[in-house]
Design an enzyme around this catalytic site. Structure first.
Site, short mmCIF file in Angstrom:
data_model
loop_
_atom_site.label_atom_id
_atom_site.label_comp_id
_atom_site.label_asym_id
_atom_site.label_seq_id
_atom_site.Cartn_x
_atom_site.Cartn_y
_atom_site.Cartn_z
N SER A 87 0.88 -1.17 0.00
CA SER A 87 0.00 0.00 0.00
C SER A 87 0.91 1.22 0.00
CB SER A 87 -0.88 0.00 1.26
OG SER A 87 -1.53 1.24 1.45
N TYR A 96 -2.51 -1.03 10.43
CA TYR A 96 -2.43 -1.13 8.97
C TYR A 96 -1.11 -0.52 8.48
CZ TYR A 96 -4.13 -1.16 4.14
OH TYR A 96 -4.27 -1.40 2.78
#
Length: 256
Positions: A137, A150
């Site tokens: 990401s 995350y």
């Protein structure tokens, strides 16, 4: 790598980015695409669209990944490309995020890539050819203010992909790290939060960038080109970058 006549595994392949990559590989002439997902029914639907094979796989379990690779070899003989794409978001939060969520993200965003590499990279090295993609990401290069779990586990995903490229890139194994910002998937709601700063793009656009990066043999897959400049800014003036992210945290995570 050209995906034509190759055998590819795509985890998290039942929806979102994984589904788009599976569809694109099939359209580009892959010999076989194995659609792996926790949701077997949805995986079967995608596999039916592309004449692929659906396999239920929980990537938080090494045994499931080993079984996935074994099943692929039984059907098609080898694994040419492994797209380690499955991921979760979970709830947003800070220090209050429960250990169980941290543990699950470690398993899915970090250990799953290691377990998959253990299962397929030696075979690729023996053949002198293979491709391994880690879906990380932009949060793995930069951060995401809404979730430390995350952000941290996606940083680990980038770090592992980087190490894998260093260790095996001269042995025929191409390794890339996919680092998008917000993509229109089941994980995205509303305006995409801080990750939606530069817009929400379609999964098909991500798949196109993956294919282009595979062919160019580059490491970073950046469907949002702005991320490259943000990453340079971070390296050039870390203190200023952190200051800017503190302001973003106040807007998106702290209710300020």
């Amino acid at each position: 790598m050209d995906i034509r006549n190759k055998v590819a595994i795509v985890t998290g392949g039942a929806s979102g980015i994984g589904r788009a990559i599976a569809q694109r590989f099939a359209a580009d002439g892959a010999r076989a695409v194995v659609v792996a997902d926790l949701n077997l029914e949805r995986a079967q639907a995608v596999a039916a669209e592309i004449n692929g094979l659906a396999v239920r796989c929980d990537v938080s379990l090494e045994a499931d990944i080993q079984a996935l690779v074994a099943t692929t070899r039984q059907h098609y003989g080898q694994v040419d490309a492994y797209i380690s794409n499955a991921g979760i978001l979970g709830r947003m939060g800070g220090l209050d995020l429960e250990d169980a969520l941290w543990d699950k993200m470690w398993q899915i965003h970090s250990m799953a890539h290691l377990w998959a590499a253990r299962a397929v990279v030696p075979e690729m090295v023996a053949r002198g050819e293979g491709y391994f993609l880690v879906t990380a990401s932009a949060a793995g290069l930069l951060t995401i203010v809404e979730s430390p779990a995350y952000a941290v586990t996606k940083h680990a995903a980038v770090a592992f992909a980087e190490w894998l490229r260093i260790a095996y890139g001269r042995k025929g194994v191409l390794v890339s790290a996919l680092c998008p910002q917000s993509v229109q998937t089941d994980m995205v709601t509303g305006d995409g939060g801080s990750a939606g700063h530069d817009g929400i793009i379609a999964p098909e656009a991500v798949a196109q960038e993956v294919v282009a990066t595979m062919q160019s043999e580059k490491f970073l897959v950046l469907p949002h080109p702005e991320v490259a400049q943000y990453y340079r800014n971070k390296g050039q003036d870390y203190e200023r970058w952190i200051g800017g992210l503190q302001k973003m945290y106040a807007r998106h995570a702290d209710g300020g």
